[in-house]
Design an enzyme around this catalytic site. Structure first.
Site, PDB file in Angstrom:
ATOM      1  N   ASP A 175       0.857  -1.179   0.000  1.00  0.00           N
ATOM      2  CA  ASP A 175       0.000   0.000   0.000  1.00  0.00           C
ATOM      3  C   ASP A 175       0.898   1.235   0.000  1.00  0.00           C
ATOM      4  O   ASP A 175       1.615   1.496   0.971  1.00  0.00           O
ATOM      5  CB  ASP A 175      -0.892  -0.023   1.250  1.00  0.00           C
ATOM      6  N   HIS A 176       0.845   2.006  -1.103  1.00  0.00           N
ATOM      7  CA  HIS A 176       1.759   3.144  -1.232  1.00  0.00           C
ATOM      8  C   HIS A 176       1.434   4.263  -0.256  1.00  0.00           C
ATOM      9  O   HIS A 176       2.217   5.210  -0.107  1.00  0.00           O
ATOM     10  CB  HIS A 176       1.713   3.681  -2.670  1.00  0.00           C
ATOM     11  N   ARG A 177       0.302   4.170   0.435  1.00  0.00           N
ATOM     12  CA  ARG A 177      -0.010   5.189   1.435  1.00  0.00           C
ATOM     13  C   ARG A 177       0.808   5.009   2.703  1.00  0.00           C
ATOM     14  O   ARG A 177       1.068   5.983   3.421  1.00  0.00           O
ATOM     15  CB  ARG A 177      -1.509   5.139   1.784  1.00  0.00           C
TER      16      ARG A 177
END
Length: 477
Positions: free
Chosen positions: A447-449
Site C-alpha cells: 500500500d503506497h499510502r
C-alpha cells in the site's frame, strides 16, 4: 400441552449477516435434544454446525439446501412438550424442552436444568403430522393439520410482531440505499413482514419497468401505444452474443466474500509491486540440514513456507511500516504491535487465508506446525471465523501452481503481501562463475499510502538476502 418454538438463524459473529444452508442434519418429525446440531451452514468465513436451543419435535424446516438466509430468518420450528414427568437423560445432559446452555447471539443462555421433559405421545404425533404437511419456505401462519381427526392439542404460536417492518440484513438496507428505494413502501414477504433481498430486487425491477414504459409513451396520443411501440415492447430481450445456455454461478459464500474483499482492495488501496530474483540454493540446503539433524524422532519437518514465514517476521521487525493498516475516517496509519501472519491456501471451497497468531513470537518450527494444522482444517472445511480473520500481513506461495511470478491483490485491510514463486534450477552467476542454482522470484505488493518505494525495496531486499544467505537471519534470532 405443547408449544411451538421458532428457531431463527442466529448471529454467528464476525459481522456476518447471512449464511447458505449446506446440509440439513434433521428431518421434519425428528426429535431433537437441546444444543443438538440441526443444520450445517456456510458463511463467508467458514462452515458452521448450528445447534438448536430448544428440545422437542421438528415441525417445519425453512429453506432448501443451497438457499441463502439472512440472520434472523426462521430456520425451523420445534414443538416443545410441557407438563410431563421428568425423565433423566441417558448422558446426564439437557433434554427436550430445556433451556440451552450454549450462547447463541440473539438467544442468550439459560440456567442449567437438572431434568429433561418428554413430549406427550399425542402431541408428538400431531406435531409430526402437521410438519409433514408443511412447506419448506418461510411462513407466518401455522400449517393446517392434514389428518382428518387429530387428537386436540393446545399449541401456542408467538404473536405477530407489531411496529416498524423489520429489515434484518444490512445488505438489504445497502441495496435499497444504492437504488434510492424507500423500504417503508414495501410489504415484506418474510415472516412477520420481514423484508428480504428478493423483495427489494423485485421492487427495483418493477420501478425500472415502469420507467421504461413511461419513456416509450408518446405525448398527445391515446393511451394505447403505437404499433412501433407495441412491437418494441413485445420484442424478446436480447442477451449478449454467446450467453444463450450459459451457466450462472451465484457469487456467495467463500467465493462471494473473496470477490467483495478483492474488489474493495482494488477500490481503496493504491498498490504497487516490486520484485527480485533470489538464489535459494543455500536456503534449501539449510532446510535439509535442519530436517536431518534430529533424525526420525525429531518431529515434523520444517517446510520452506515456514522458513519464509520466519524470514517475513524478521523483516517486519525491521520495517514495521508494512505491518499496518490505514484508518480512512481518521486519516491515520495504524502500526500494529503483533504480526498475525496470513497465508493463502487453495481449497475445494475456494481461496482462504488462515492466520498464524503472534507469528513474531514463534520460531520456524512452531510456525510450521501451526501452518500444517490450519491447512488441514482448511481442506476439511473446519476453520473457524477467528482463524480466518485478523491478519496483519499475508504470505502467498503461488509457486505451488507452477508459476514464477505474480502481482497479487492485497488482502484488505492489510498493507502488504509477499508473493513467492516456484523454486527451480536456473543458470546463475555464483562467485563469478556461471552455475546452475535454485532460483526463486519474490514479489512484494504494498500500500503506497503507508510507505514509499525505499521502504518496500528495503524489506524485499532483506528477505532476498535471508533467502540467499540464511546466516543473515541468525543476527535477529
Amino acid at each position: 400441552m405443547a408449544r411451538v418454538c421458532e428457531f431463527k438463524l442466529p448471529d454467528l459473529g464476525e459481522g456476518l449477516t447471512e449464511a447458505e444452508i449446506v446440509r440439513w442434519l434433521v428431518e421434519v418429525g425428528d426429535v431433537v435434544a437441546v444444543d443438538q446440531p440441526v443444520v450445517e451452514v456456510e458463511t463467508a468465513k467458514a462452515m458452521v454446525e448450528v445447534p438448536c436451543p430448544y428440545g422437542g419435535v421438528v415441525t417445519a424446516r425453512f429453506g432448501e439446501e443451497g438457499s441463502e438466509l439472512p440472520v434472523g430468518a426462521p430456520l425451523l420450528t420445534v414443538a416443545v412438550g410441557e407438563d410431563e414427568e421428568a425423565e433423566p437423560s441417558a448422558g446426564g445432559g439437557s433434554g427436550a424442552g430445556e433451556a440451552s446452555g450454549n450462547v447463541l447471539v440473539g438467544y442468550g443462555t439459560g440456567a442449567p436444568v437438572a431434568r429433561r421433559r418428554r413430549v406427550r405421545p399425542a402431541a408428538v404425533a400431531v406435531a409430526g403430522a402437521s410438519a409433514r404437511g408443511a412447506v419448506a419456505a418461510p411462513v407466518a401462519e401455522p400449517v393446517p393439520d392434514p389428518d382428518p381427526d387429530p387428537e386436540p392439542v393446545s399449541v401456542s404460536v408467538p404473536d405477530v410482531a407489531v411496529g416498524p417492518v423489520a429489515v434484518v440484513s444490512p445488505l438489504v438496507r445497502k441495496l435499497a440505499r444504492q437504488h434510492e428505494l424507500d423500504l417503508r413502501s414495501l410489504a415484506g414477504s418474510g415472516p412477520d413482514g420481514l423484508i428480504l433481498r428478493a423483495d427489494v430486487e423485485a421492487a427495483i425491477r418493477a420501478r425500472d419497468e415502469m420507467a421504461v414504459s413511461s419513456a416509450t409513451a408518446l405525448p398527445g396520443l391515446d393511451s394505447a401505444p403505437a404499433p412501433a411501440v407495441q412491437a418494441a415492447q413485445a420484442a424478446p430481450v436480447v442477451r449478449p452474443t454467446g450467453e444463450e445456455g450459459a451457466r450462472r454461478i451465484p457469487l456467495r459464500g467463500v467465493r462471494g466474500a473473496v470477490a467483495e474483499k478483492l474488489a474493495r482492495s482494488r477500490r481503496e488501496i493504491p498498490d504497487a509491486t516490486c520484485w527480485v530474483d533470489a538464489d535459494a540454493t543455500e536456503l534449501m540446503a539449510a532446510r535439509a540440514a535442519m530436517n536431518a539433524a534430529g533424525g526420525p524422532s525429531a518431529g515434523p519437518k520444517v517446510s520452506v513456507l515456514a522458513l519464509l514465514a520466519r524470514i517475513c517476521t524478521a523483516a517486519l521487525a525491521r520495517f514495521p511500516e508494512l505491518n499496518s493498516t490505514v484508518d480512512l475516517e481518521a486519516r491515520e496509519i495504524v502500526r500494529l504491535p503483533e504480526v498475525h501472519l496470513g497465508f493463502a491456501a487453495q481449497t475445494e471451497r475456494g481461496l482462504v487465508v488462515p492466520v498464524v497468531r503472534d507469528a513474531q513470537a514463534r520460531n520456524a518450527e512452531s510456525i510450521g506446525e501451526e501452518i500444517a494444522r490450519l491447512t488441514e482444517a482448511a481442506r476439511a472445511g473446519r476453520l473457524t471465523p477467528a482463524e480466518l480473520t485478523g491478519g496483519t500481513f499475508t504470505l502467498n506461495n503461488y509457486g505451488v501452481f507452477g508459476v514464477d511470478g505474480s502481482t497479487p491483490i492485497i488482502n484488505h485491510p492489510e498493507a502488504a503481501m509477499l508473493g513467492v514463486g516456484r523454486i527451480v534450477p536456473k543458470p546463475w552467476v555464483h562467485q563469478g562463475e556461471l552455475a546452475v542454482r535454485q532460483v526463486v522470484q519474490l514479489s512484494l505488493t504494498f500500500d503506497h499510502r503507508v510507505c514509499d518505494g525505499g521502504t518496500a525495496g528495503g524489506f524485499l531486499r532483506y528477505v532476498a538476502d535471508c533467502v540467499e544467505q540464511p546466516a543473515v537471519l541468525l543476527r535477529t534470532l
